[in-house]
Design a protein around this motif. Structure first.
Motif, short mmCIF file in Angstrom:
data_model
loop_
_atom_site.label_atom_id
_atom_site.label_comp_id
_atom_site.label_asym_id
_atom_site.label_seq_id
_atom_site.Cartn_x
_atom_site.Cartn_y
_atom_site.Cartn_z
N GLN A 1 -2.95 9.67 -4.82
CA GLN A 1 -3.93 8.64 -4.48
C GLN A 1 -3.26 7.51 -3.71
O GLN A 1 -2.11 7.14 -3.98
CB GLN A 1 -4.58 8.08 -5.74
N ARG A 2 -4.01 6.95 -2.73
CA ARG A 2 -3.49 5.81 -1.95
C ARG A 2 -4.01 4.54 -2.60
O ARG A 2 -5.22 4.32 -2.70
CB ARG A 2 -3.96 5.93 -0.50
N VAL A 3 -3.09 3.70 -3.02
CA VAL A 3 -3.45 2.52 -3.80
C VAL A 3 -2.71 1.30 -3.26
O VAL A 3 -1.79 1.41 -2.44
CB VAL A 3 -3.10 2.72 -5.29
N GLY A 4 -3.13 0.14 -3.75
CA GLY A 4 -2.49 -1.10 -3.32
C GLY A 4 -2.31 -2.04 -4.49
O GLY A 4 -3.01 -1.96 -5.51
N VAL A 5 -1.34 -2.94 -4.35
CA VAL A 5 -1.11 -3.99 -5.34
C VAL A 5 -0.76 -5.26 -4.60
O VAL A 5 -0.09 -5.22 -3.55
CB VAL A 5 0.01 -3.59 -6.33
N VAL B 1 0.86 -1.19 0.00
CA VAL B 1 0.00 0.00 0.00
C VAL B 1 0.89 1.24 0.00
O VAL B 1 1.86 1.31 0.77
CB VAL B 1 -0.93 0.03 1.22
N GLY B 2 0.58 2.19 -0.87
CA GLY B 2 1.38 3.41 -0.91
C GLY B 2 0.66 4.53 -1.62
O GLY B 2 -0.44 4.36 -2.16
N ARG B 3 1.29 5.69 -1.62
CA ARG B 3 0.77 6.87 -2.33
C ARG B 3 1.48 6.99 -3.67
O ARG B 3 2.68 6.77 -3.77
CB ARG B 3 1.04 8.13 -1.51
N ILE B 4 0.71 7.37 -4.68
CA ILE B 4 1.31 7.56 -6.00
C ILE B 4 2.16 8.82 -5.99
O ILE B 4 1.68 9.92 -5.69
CB ILE B 4 0.22 7.64 -7.08
N GLU B 5 3.42 8.63 -6.31
CA GLU B 5 4.39 9.72 -6.33
C GLU B 5 4.55 10.30 -7.74
O GLU B 5 4.80 11.48 -7.91
CB GLU B 5 5.73 9.21 -5.81
N ALA B 6 4.44 9.42 -8.74
CA ALA B 6 4.55 9.84 -10.13
C ALA B 6 3.84 8.83 -11.01
O ALA B 6 3.72 7.65 -10.64
CB ALA B 6 6.02 9.95 -10.55
N ARG C 1 -2.11 -1.01 -14.27
CA ARG C 1 -3.27 -1.90 -14.48
C ARG C 1 -3.51 -2.85 -13.32
O ARG C 1 -4.54 -3.50 -13.26
CB ARG C 1 -3.08 -2.71 -15.76
N ALA C 2 -2.57 -2.92 -12.36
CA ALA C 2 -2.70 -3.85 -11.24
C ALA C 2 -3.16 -3.19 -9.96
O ALA C 2 -3.27 -3.85 -8.92
CB ALA C 2 -1.35 -4.54 -11.00
N LEU C 3 -3.47 -1.90 -9.99
CA LEU C 3 -3.75 -1.16 -8.76
C LEU C 3 -5.21 -1.24 -8.33
O LEU C 3 -6.12 -1.38 -9.15
CB LEU C 3 -3.38 0.31 -8.95
N ALA C 4 -5.40 -1.12 -7.03
CA ALA C 4 -6.73 -0.98 -6.43
C ALA C 4 -6.69 0.25 -5.53
O ALA C 4 -5.67 0.53 -4.89
CB ALA C 4 -7.12 -2.21 -5.63
#
Length: 338
Positions: free
Chosen positions: A82-86, A65-70, A130-133
């Motif tokens: 955005q906070r997303v997970g893979v 889980v992390g925040r999109i930096e770029a 394409r793998a993010l939630a």
């Protein structure tokens, strides 16, 4: 920030802290500033070279889980911040037969964070867009991380089993997978039976949602399940083929043994056990990005949470050892930052 810290495997069995240069994401990738990463038994694929073809050095971790930096130049549906997970499914090749049939989770040449690419035991990570939630606001990053592998594994296995509402679902084990499986089965409306080793787990199993607890130290699970009318499905989470096979006689007619635990030993099965009553054994492997999204949202809707222990990134080696020794209660999660 031009560099970041990562716990990488330099050779089988050796985790060490290193400093790496931050790299820009490719056209269809994102750069994540990692906030949490679960420590999963499947990390042994990398740490202990249990999968063939692992190349080193490699950063493990596939519950990220992390925040999109770029974002890459061709990424249109995700934004910085955005906070997303893979999870285990990190992307598909798009060309193999399963992919052409839309079965991306069973891609023959998948991207697997921490195995085929560097994973989340790090402050930064490159992920396929394409793998993010998207992580719901109601979940902390540490809570969400295990749901991206242990969560989706049990959630998908149960919801895709084709069972009737109110059917009897037994969960083998009250551990990292099992404690989530119990919660999902109960919240999906099934008569939930927990199978555990010892009377001390009964209280916890029932708090998690089990209607019935069977102490497999005191009695044979298959016999106890038969007295209940037989299980329509048994979720097999224990890393033992022999223990899984011992449950088959506890299945009802047309019952299914759904295997999600990875065992080193074979499953001894009699053909008669399957033929009489039309019983079956099937495997279930995590799921694709939308399945992770479903898992997260269902967990929020039904107040399902993993039981976790958090440790800083620097303690990744001890967290991994604690998990492998079966001492975690029930999921170890690495956290980044101060």
């Amino acid at each position: 920030m031009k560099t970041y810290k990562a716990m990488q495997v330099t050779k089988p069995g050796k985790l060490e802290m290193v400093e790496r240069n931050v790299v820009e994401p490719g056209p269809v990738q994102v750069l994540l500033r990692v906030e949490a990463c679960g420590v999963c038994h499947s990390d042994a694929a990398t740490v202990d070279a249990q999968f063939p073809g692992i190349t080193y050095p490699r950063v493990p971790g596939h519950e990220v889980v992390g925040r999109i930096e770029a974002v890459g130049s061709e990424v249109a549906n995700w934004k910085v911040g955005q906070r997303v997970g893979v999870g285990w499914f990190g992307g598909q090749d798009g060309t193999c037969e399963p992919c052409q049939r839309g079965d991306f989770a069973n891609c023959l040449h998948p991207v697997t964070p921490g195995v085929t690419t560097d994973g989340g035991y790090a402050e930064m990570m490159i992920a396929e867009a394409r793998a993010l939630a998207l992580i719901p606001d109601d979940l902390t990053s540490a809570e969400a991380a295990p749901l991206l592998c242990a969560g989706i594994t049990t959630f998908n296995a149960i919801r895709n089993a084709g069972l009737r509402a109110g059917g009897l679902v037994a969960i083998q084990g009250v551990g990292g997978l099992g404690h989530l499986g119990i919660q999902f089965a109960r919240r999906m409306g099934y008569r939930t039976v927990a199978l555990g080793l010892g009377p001390e787990l009964e209280k916890l199993a029932k708090e998690l949602g089990a209607h019935t607890y069977i102490d497999t130290k005191a009695e044979k699970a298959a016999e106890a399940l038969k007295r209940l009318g037989g299980a329509d499905a048994i979720l097999a989470t224990a890393p033992s083929g022999g223990a899984m096979a011992s449950l088959i006689d506890g299945l009802a007619v047309r019952g299914k043994l759904i295997v999600v635990g990875v065992a080193p030993d074979p499953m001894p099965v009699s053909t008669l056990q399957l033929i009489w009553g039309g019983r079956s054994i099937q495997g279930s492997l995590t799921g694709k990005a939308i399945d992770n999204q479903d898992t997260l949202e269902f967990s929020v809707l039904q107040n399902i949470r993993p039981m976790i222990e958090t440790v800083p990134l620097a303690d990744a080696a001890s967290a991994y050892a604690r998990m492998m020794e079966g001492k975690a209660r029930f999921r170890m999660v690495l956290t980044m930052g101060d």
